[in-house]
Write a protein that holds these residues in place. Sequence first.
Motif, PDB file in Angstrom:
ATOM      1  N   ILE A 215       0.860  -1.458  -0.160  1.00  0.00           N
ATOM      2  CA  ILE A 215       0.247  -0.091   0.160  1.00  0.00           C
ATOM      3  C   ILE A 215       0.849   1.417   0.061  1.00  0.00           C
ATOM      4  CG2 ILE A 215      -1.402   1.477   1.550  1.00  0.00           C
ATOM      5  CD1 ILE A 215      -2.911  -1.173   1.986  1.00  0.00           C
ATOM      6  N   VAL A 216       1.926   1.200   0.864  1.00  0.00           N
ATOM      7  CA  VAL A 216       2.917   2.333   0.835  1.00  0.00           C
ATOM      8  C   VAL A 216       3.445   2.564  -0.500  1.00  0.00           C
ATOM      9  CG1 VAL A 216       5.035   3.168   1.578  1.00  0.00           C
ATOM     10  CG2 VAL A 216       3.562   2.167   3.334  1.00  0.00           C
ATOM     11  N   LEU A 217       3.802   1.374  -1.273  1.00  0.00           N
ATOM     12  CA  LEU A 217       4.325   1.708  -2.685  1.00  0.00           C
ATOM     13  C   LEU A 217       3.234   2.331  -3.531  1.00  0.00           C
ATOM     14  CD1 LEU A 217       6.372  -1.801  -3.083  1.00  0.00           C
ATOM     15  CD2 LEU A 217       7.251   0.475  -2.934  1.00  0.00           C
ATOM     16  N   PHE A 218       2.218   1.663  -3.629  1.00  0.00           N
ATOM     17  CA  PHE A 218       0.969   2.084  -4.270  1.00  0.00           C
ATOM     18  C   PHE A 218       0.884   3.654  -4.095  1.00  0.00           C
ATOM     19  CE2 PHE A 218      -3.454   3.252  -4.659  1.00  0.00           C
ATOM     20  CZ  PHE A 218      -3.846   3.082  -6.097  1.00  0.00           C
ATOM     21  N   ALA A 219       0.848   4.009  -2.762  1.00  0.00           N
ATOM     22  CA  ALA A 219       0.650   5.552  -2.517  1.00  0.00           C
ATOM     23  C   ALA A 219       1.999   6.327  -2.937  1.00  0.00           C
ATOM     24  CB  ALA A 219       0.709   5.570  -0.755  1.00  0.00           C
ATOM     25  N   LEU A 220       3.097   5.947  -3.063  1.00  0.00           N
ATOM     26  CA  LEU A 220       4.118   6.611  -3.396  1.00  0.00           C
ATOM     27  C   LEU A 220       4.095   6.807  -4.922  1.00  0.00           C
ATOM     28  CD1 LEU A 220       7.058   5.091  -1.363  1.00  0.00           C
ATOM     29  CD2 LEU A 220       6.435   7.237  -1.316  1.00  0.00           C
ATOM     30  N   PHE A 221       3.484   5.624  -5.567  1.00  0.00           N
ATOM     31  CA  PHE A 221       3.446   5.936  -7.158  1.00  0.00           C
ATOM     32  C   PHE A 221       2.158   6.672  -7.482  1.00  0.00           C
ATOM     33  CE2 PHE A 221       1.326   4.575 -11.067  1.00  0.00           C
ATOM     34  CZ  PHE A 221       2.383   4.744 -11.993  1.00  0.00           C
ATOM     35  N   ILE A 222       1.121   7.018  -6.581  1.00  0.00           N
ATOM     36  CA  ILE A 222       0.055   7.829  -6.828  1.00  0.00           C
ATOM     37  C   ILE A 222       0.547   9.282  -6.680  1.00  0.00           C
ATOM     38  CG2 ILE A 222      -2.089   8.645  -5.944  1.00  0.00           C
ATOM     39  CD1 ILE A 222      -2.321   6.036  -7.506  1.00  0.00           C
ATOM     40  N   ALA A 223       1.340   9.589  -5.512  1.00  0.00           N
ATOM     41  CA  ALA A 223       2.163  10.880  -5.562  1.00  0.00           C
ATOM     42  C   ALA A 223       2.949  11.195  -6.459  1.00  0.00           C
ATOM     43  CB  ALA A 223       2.989  10.796  -3.763  1.00  0.00           C
ATOM     44  N   TYR A 224       3.611  10.147  -7.075  1.00  0.00           N
ATOM     45  CA  TYR A 224       4.552  10.502  -8.137  1.00  0.00           C
ATOM     46  C   TYR A 224       3.795  10.862  -9.269  1.00  0.00           C
ATOM     47  CZ  TYR A 224       7.199   9.442 -12.321  1.00  0.00           C
ATOM     48  OH  TYR A 224       8.163   9.630 -13.582  1.00  0.00           O
ATOM     49  N   THR A 225       2.478  10.079  -9.730  1.00  0.00           N
ATOM     50  CA  THR A 225       1.812  10.677 -10.728  1.00  0.00           C
ATOM     51  C   THR A 225       1.256  11.959 -10.619  1.00  0.00           C
ATOM     52  OG1 THR A 225       1.120   8.111 -10.898  1.00  0.00           O
ATOM     53  CG2 THR A 225      -0.176   9.826 -12.034  1.00  0.00           C
ATOM     54  N   ILE A 226       0.624  12.363  -9.407  1.00  0.00           N
ATOM     55  CA  ILE A 226       0.247  13.625  -9.214  1.00  0.00           C
ATOM     56  C   ILE A 226       1.342  14.698  -9.398  1.00  0.00           C
ATOM     57  CG2 ILE A 226      -0.669  15.235  -7.430  1.00  0.00           C
ATOM     58  CD1 ILE A 226      -2.091  12.701  -6.287  1.00  0.00           C
ATOM     59  N   PHE A 227       2.581  14.567  -8.874  1.00  0.00           N
ATOM     60  CA  PHE A 227       3.638  15.218  -9.152  1.00  0.00           C
ATOM     61  C   PHE A 227       3.801  15.515 -10.488  1.00  0.00           C
ATOM     62  CE2 PHE A 227       8.318  15.773  -9.700  1.00  0.00           C
ATOM     63  CZ  PHE A 227       8.256  17.058  -8.686  1.00  0.00           C
ATOM     64  N   MET A 228       4.003  14.422 -11.288  1.00  0.00           N
ATOM     65  CA  MET A 228       4.390  14.494 -12.686  1.00  0.00           C
ATOM     66  C   MET A 228       3.252  15.257 -13.438  1.00  0.00           C
ATOM     67  SD  MET A 228       7.163  13.420 -13.149  1.00  0.00           S
ATOM     68  CE  MET A 228       7.235  13.451 -14.647  1.00  0.00           C
ATOM     69  N   ALA A 229       2.106  15.106 -13.117  1.00  0.00           N
ATOM     70  CA  ALA A 229       1.043  15.846 -13.718  1.00  0.00           C
ATOM     71  C   ALA A 229       1.075  17.415 -13.544  1.00  0.00           C
ATOM     72  CB  ALA A 229      -0.451  15.396 -13.094  1.00  0.00           C
ATOM     73  N   ILE A 230       1.477  17.782 -12.301  1.00  0.00           N
ATOM     74  CA  ILE A 230       1.585  19.243 -11.880  1.00  0.00           C
ATOM     75  C   ILE A 230       3.057  19.555 -12.567  1.00  0.00           C
ATOM     76  CG2 ILE A 230       1.932  20.604 -10.103  1.00  0.00           C
ATOM     77  CD1 ILE A 230       0.451  18.893  -8.232  1.00  0.00           C
ATOM     78  N   LYS A 231       4.044  19.022 -12.382  1.00  0.00           N
ATOM     79  CA  LYS A 231       5.362  19.395 -12.956  1.00  0.00           C
ATOM     80  C   LYS A 231       5.632  18.782 -14.488  1.00  0.00           C
ATOM     81  CE  LYS A 231       6.510  21.368  -9.060  1.00  0.00           C
ATOM     82  NZ  LYS A 231       6.749  22.934  -8.922  1.00  0.00           N
ATOM     83  N   GLY A 232       4.890  18.065 -15.182  1.00  0.00           N
ATOM     84  CA  GLY A 232       5.082  17.417 -16.240  1.00  0.00           C
ATOM     85  C   GLY A 232       5.560  18.358 -17.342  1.00  0.00           C
ATOM     86  N   GLU A 233       5.135  19.590 -17.296  1.00  0.00           N
ATOM     87  CA  GLU A 233       5.266  20.534 -18.621  1.00  0.00           C
ATOM     88  C   GLU A 233       6.725  20.649 -18.581  1.00  0.00           C
ATOM     89  OE1 GLU A 233       2.773  23.171 -17.048  1.00  0.00           O
ATOM     90  OE2 GLU A 233       0.899  22.019 -17.823  1.00  0.00           O
ATOM     91  N   LYS A 234       7.376  20.804 -17.663  1.00  0.00           N
ATOM     92  CA  LYS A 234       8.949  21.046 -17.640  1.00  0.00           C
ATOM     93  C   LYS A 234       9.740  19.775 -18.467  1.00  0.00           C
ATOM     94  CE  LYS A 234       9.289  23.387 -13.341  1.00  0.00           C
ATOM     95  NZ  LYS A 234       9.928  23.335 -11.876  1.00  0.00           N
ATOM     96  N   PHE A 235       9.055  18.809 -18.435  1.00  0.00           N
ATOM     97  CA  PHE A 235       9.771  17.475 -18.992  1.00  0.00           C
ATOM     98  C   PHE A 235       9.549  17.746 -20.344  1.00  0.00           C
ATOM     99  CE2 PHE A 235       9.759  15.990 -14.546  1.00  0.00           C
ATOM    100  CZ  PHE A 235      11.000  15.462 -14.597  1.00  0.00           C
ATOM    101  N   GLU A 236       8.460  18.181 -20.890  1.00  0.00           N
ATOM    102  CA  GLU A 236       7.977  18.054 -22.307  1.00  0.00           C
ATOM    103  C   GLU A 236       8.809  18.912 -23.256  1.00  0.00           C
ATOM    104  OE1 GLU A 236       3.788  18.342 -22.689  1.00  0.00           O
ATOM    105  OE2 GLU A 236       3.386  16.498 -21.476  1.00  0.00           O
ATOM    106  N   ASN A 237       9.169  18.427 -24.340  1.00  0.00           N
ATOM    107  CA  ASN A 237       9.830  19.363 -25.345  1.00  0.00           C
ATOM    108  C   ASN A 237       8.759  19.951 -26.025  1.00  0.00           C
ATOM    109  OD1 ASN A 237      11.579  20.440 -27.145  1.00  0.00           O
ATOM    110  ND2 ASN A 237      12.445  18.611 -27.813  1.00  0.00           N
TER     111      ASN A 237
END
Length: 152
Positions: A63-85
């Motif tokens: 469950i902790v691994l799942f929560a970390l993955f969800i947190a990562y997904t949310i983080f990438m949705a918020i900050k994802g524009e920096k990664f895109e070319n």
Amino acid sequence: MCFGSNACNLLLILGLSAIIRPIAFKKETRLIEIPMCLVVTIIFLAVCNLGQNVTRTEGIGLIVLFALFIAYTIFMAIKGEKFENKEDIVKEKEEEKKSSLSKEIIYVIIGVIALKFGGDFTVDNSVFLAEMFNISEKIISVTILAIRNKSS
């Protein structure tokens, strides 16, 4: 069954998709997401094979691994524009303009019809094979479950 479904997704579905149209991975997918999925899959495989059941501690860890993955997904949705070319964004917008809505609707309808007939074909022929080789239908159903599970 979980492993069979994942293997089906990775090998069959992804392979067929790549044959039809090459699949491009973004940089963060190659550097972060694929290794993360491999590590979690290995952990899950180890947890499932250590004993006859998943303990409370192992469950909490998953469950902790799942929560970390969800947190990562949310983080990438918020900050994802920096990664895109920016060039990739322009190309995607140009491709979106080229495709028409009616063409996409027709593809969806054809896909749904093909899914219906493909599922029926798979089930009917698996029963036929079971009878032909004098194998229990249960054995055949378990072997095609991963493929059928994806289309259900």
